[in-house]
Design a protein around this motif. Structure first.
Motif, mmCIF file in Angstrom:
data_model
loop_
_atom_site.group_PDB
_atom_site.id
_atom_site.type_symbol
_atom_site.label_atom_id
_atom_site.label_comp_id
_atom_site.label_asym_id
_atom_site.label_seq_id
_atom_site.Cartn_x
_atom_site.Cartn_y
_atom_site.Cartn_z
ATOM 1 N N ASP A 118 0.837 -1.192 0.000
ATOM 2 C CA ASP A 118 0.000 0.000 0.000
ATOM 3 C C ASP A 118 0.874 1.243 0.000
ATOM 4 O O ASP A 118 2.030 1.206 0.451
ATOM 5 C CB ASP A 118 -0.936 0.030 1.213
ATOM 6 C CG ASP A 118 -2.332 0.535 0.862
ATOM 7 O OD1 ASP A 118 -2.418 1.539 0.110
ATOM 8 O OD2 ASP A 118 -3.319 -0.072 1.298
ATOM 9 N N TYR A 132 -8.725 1.972 -2.661
ATOM 10 C CA TYR A 132 -7.617 1.017 -2.817
ATOM 11 C C TYR A 132 -7.087 1.011 -4.250
ATOM 12 O O TYR A 132 -5.865 1.008 -4.465
ATOM 13 C CB TYR A 132 -8.094 -0.388 -2.429
ATOM 14 C CG TYR A 132 -7.129 -1.488 -2.814
ATOM 15 C CD1 TYR A 132 -6.128 -1.897 -1.945
ATOM 16 C CD2 TYR A 132 -7.205 -2.113 -4.064
ATOM 17 C CE1 TYR A 132 -5.230 -2.899 -2.298
ATOM 18 C CE2 TYR A 132 -6.322 -3.114 -4.426
ATOM 19 C CZ TYR A 132 -5.340 -3.498 -3.547
ATOM 20 O OH TYR A 132 -4.449 -4.476 -3.912
ATOM 21 N N ARG A 136 -3.255 1.641 -5.184
ATOM 22 C CA ARG A 136 -2.532 0.541 -5.825
ATOM 23 C C ARG A 136 -1.947 0.990 -7.161
ATOM 24 O O ARG A 136 -0.810 0.626 -7.506
ATOM 25 C CB ARG A 136 -3.502 -0.639 -6.035
ATOM 26 C CG ARG A 136 -2.905 -1.830 -6.750
ATOM 27 C CD ARG A 136 -2.076 -2.685 -5.842
ATOM 28 N NE ARG A 136 -1.402 -3.743 -6.562
ATOM 29 C CZ ARG A 136 -0.682 -4.695 -5.996
ATOM 30 N NH1 ARG A 136 -0.530 -4.716 -4.695
ATOM 31 N NH2 ARG A 136 -0.097 -5.621 -6.703
#
Length: 671
Positions: A118, A132, A136
């Protein structure tokens, strides 16, 4: 941000992505604009000095930008698998040397790698609120100039898997076969929530591990006298916050680790236990209590639904990166998540009043009522009465019920290696650590249907009465033996004919026994040399571990002379001993074995027996004499690589079948 257990149900759907569950130290890598790198653990411990190899590795790639990455520090073994044990050994050396003149030791023999999963900040901009997928995307765009030291963890979206005609279950099987701990499922739309254990991250472990608080210890006995023998464990009840007793752990420690723990435990000793409610007196006999400051990690098989105890534990190591306040009771699995048992082995109450049969093998749990002290089971075509299934036979809590379950599961590959061979048992009626005894004669009370064979005794000393051996040629016979706590099964290198007469030897065996200062690693090096010599003589050697410290090599042979295998094996053993006298001996005398591997050629004597393939051993935990590949022999660099428990072996057989299945098809004349 922390992951919750998924309760045994791996989430699926296009909103999810999957990453490997890593087995290392969780760490944050913070890189300032000037390139200064700081590594911190989950609870704020500064790891920077401990892992100097990771400092500055991304400085040039960031080109003056600051960044904060979340990830895991890991170590790989020689087989290319992440090995938490090696990381723990490295930490132990660091702790020992950091205050000495060798505090700058680089530990180049145990390189570490930071696996990032992360990106929390880049160029001074926080990314915590970003989904996310966006975090990413930016993480994967960062250059990784030295992937040996820093790399991004692979990710697999549900959609990408589906496009390849694969499912998360296919991915999980790949994870299992490649030796990873499990998977983490992450919600692609979720922000990063520091310090929260969120439903947006769900962990699906293939092995169960949990963090524990060390609350006390038992002094060792016997060979462990003067050192810590086992740890007494606790965790916090998430509802009340109380510290509660959850069991103990006595296996999985290296000798060096026992010594380091003993020193730290003695400094923390206190008079009273630290729990909100006193543990059962029987559970904490001989306990020394300590201030609950140290956190560790254990592998376990079960967290009991009644009583709240960890069962079948093994030590993984200290977790300096975790705080005691963060350690909560383990997650209790769904009652129907337990492993099933073979359909041919079922049980019913001894009074036979039950309307239906229930599975047997694993000990009773809250999901099925206790079976009582005696139960009747159906094993193939036969009924047997079993008793004391909950009785622990191993120090780690492995019960008689689990012994029976293992032998019933492994029967299809074990029975062919016992067929026609008289069995010598080593029985442990009071469990490992209690009295044990060899038993050759079939005991009184054996079932009438059990086949036996009478064989004249070897030699002239003592009784001349023939021995009546048991023959284990079906599942019921194996279950009967396991119910007698016959943990170890030993067989000769010959079989009997239909009249009960002894046939000539059909197997050649080399028993490699490591002397003091050596281990199975050195046995593997000797095994490689024996392999070369045996192949040159036209034989086909196959290998297995002993389930203890050493290993055996087998070759299928034909010979008319019962003495010939011993003579051949002795000659070859003596040759290797002459070539390398510092590492190999062919002499049994203990004085000759320090620092050497003893090639025991005498196991070929018709009067001798060897531990059978797939037999359990009576050791601290239920290890098994396990067939292995020659690739495993060649790549073995640590004893733990070739140490397999009952569970490990069942998984291996599911994956590889019987690695000794070709033994009888490779038979050739003894040179």
């Amino acid at each position: 941000m922390l992951a919750k257990p998924d309760g045994g149900r791996l989430r699926e759907g296009p909103e999810w992505t999957y990453e490997y569950k890593l087995d290392g130290y969780r760490a944050c890598m913070s890189i300032a604009a000037d390139g200064t790198t700081v590594l911190t653990s989950r609870n704020g411990i500064d790891f920077t000095d401990e892992f100097p190899d990771l400092a500055g590795v991304l400085t040039e790639a960031l080109d003056g930008r600051s960044a904060v990455l979340d990830g895991e520090i890991v170590v790989y073994d020689d087989a290319g698998q992440i090995d938490f044990g090696l990381l723990q050994e490295r930490r132990g050396r660091y702790q020992t040397h950091r205050s000495s003149v060798r505090r700058d030791e680089p530990f180049e023999d145990v390189p570490v790698r930071f696996l990032a999963f992360d990106l929390l900040q880049l160029g001074g901009r926080s990314l915590l609120a970003e989904p996310y997928d966006e975090r990413r995307r930016q993480l994967t765009q960062l250059p990784m100039p030295d992937p040996y030291r820093v790399e991004v963890v692979r990710g697999f979206t549900f959609t990408d898997l589906a496009a390849d005609r694969r499912t998360p279950r296919h991915l999980l099987e790949h994870v299992r076969s490649s030796g990873h701990e499990g998977l983490i499922a992450k919600l692609r739309t979720a922000a990063y929530s520091p310090g929260r254990r969120s439903d947006a991250w769900l962990k699906h472990p293939l092995i169960q591990t949990t963090e524990v608080i060390i609350c006390g210890y038992r002094p060792g006995q016997g060979r462990l006298h003067g050192r810590m023998g086992g740890l007494l464990l606790g965790a916090h009840d998430p509802g009340t916050g109380d510290l509660v007793y959850i069991g103990d752990v006595g296996t999985g420690f290296t000798e060096a680790e026992r010594g380091r723990l003993q020193t730290r435990l003695e400094a923390l000793e206190r008079k009273r236990h630290p729990f909100a409610v006193a543990p059962p007196r029987a559970d904490v006999a001989r306990a020394h209590w300590v201030t609950p400051e140290m956190v560790g990690e254990v592998v376990f098989r079960q967290f009991t639904r009644s009583g709240g105890r960890l069962r079948h534990t093994a030590w993984r190591g200290l977790r300096e990166d975790k705080k005691p306040a963060d350690v909560l009771l383990p997650h209790r699995p769904h009652p129907h998540a337990a492993e099933t048992t073979p359909p041919e082995l079922s049980r019913r109450p001894a009074d036979s009043r039950a309307k239906s049969a229930a599975p047997v093998g694993d000990p009773p749990s809250a999901a099925s009522p206790p079976a009582g002290p005696r139960i009747t089971v159906q094993a193939g075509d036969r009924k047997l009465t079993l008793s004391n299934l909950d009785k622990p036979l191993y120090p780690d809590g492995f019960t008689k019920g689990e012994v029976i379950s293992y032998y019933s599961h492994i029967a299809p590959v074990l029975l062919p290696h016992l067929a026609g061979r008289p069995v010598t048992f080593i029985r442990f009626p009071d469990g490992v650590g209690g009295e044990q005894f060899f038993e050759k004669n079939v005991p009184n009370g054996a079932p009438d249907w059990l086949p036996t064979v009478r064989i004249a005794r070897s030699g002239t000393r003592g009784s001349t009465e023939p021995i009546t051996y048991a023959l284990l040629d079906e599942l019921a016979a194996l279950v009967w033996a396991a119910n007698m706590a016959a943990l170890e099964l030993h067989v000769p290198q010959w079989t009997i004919d239909h009249k009960g007469a002894r046939r000539p030897p059909d197997r050649l065996v080399f028993d490699l026994d490591p002397g003091p200062g050596t281990s199975i690693v050195q046995c593997c090096r000797v095994a490689e040399r024996l392999h070369e010599a045996l192949v040159a003589d036209g034989l086909t050697p196959l290998a297995k571990t002993s389930g203890s410290k050493g290993m055996q090599l087998y070759c299928a042979i034909t010979t008319d002379d019962p003495a010939a295998p011993s003579a051949y094996a002795k000659k070859l053993a003596q040759r290797l001993a002459r070539e390398t006298p510092d590492t190999v001996t062919a002499v049994m005398a203990k004085a000759q074995r320090t620092g050497r591997v003893f090639i025991d050629w005498s196991q070929n004597n018709p009067a001798k027996t060897t531990i059978a393939p797939y037999s359990l051993r009576g050791r601290d935990h239920p290890t098994v004499s396990t067939p292995i590949t020659w690739n495993e022999v060649r790549t073995c660099r640590r004893p733990a690589q070739l140490m397999f428990t009952a569970d490990d072996v069942l998984h291996r057989v599911d994956e590889h079948g019987d690695l000794l299945a070709d033994l009888d098809t490779t038979r050739t004349a003894l040179p």
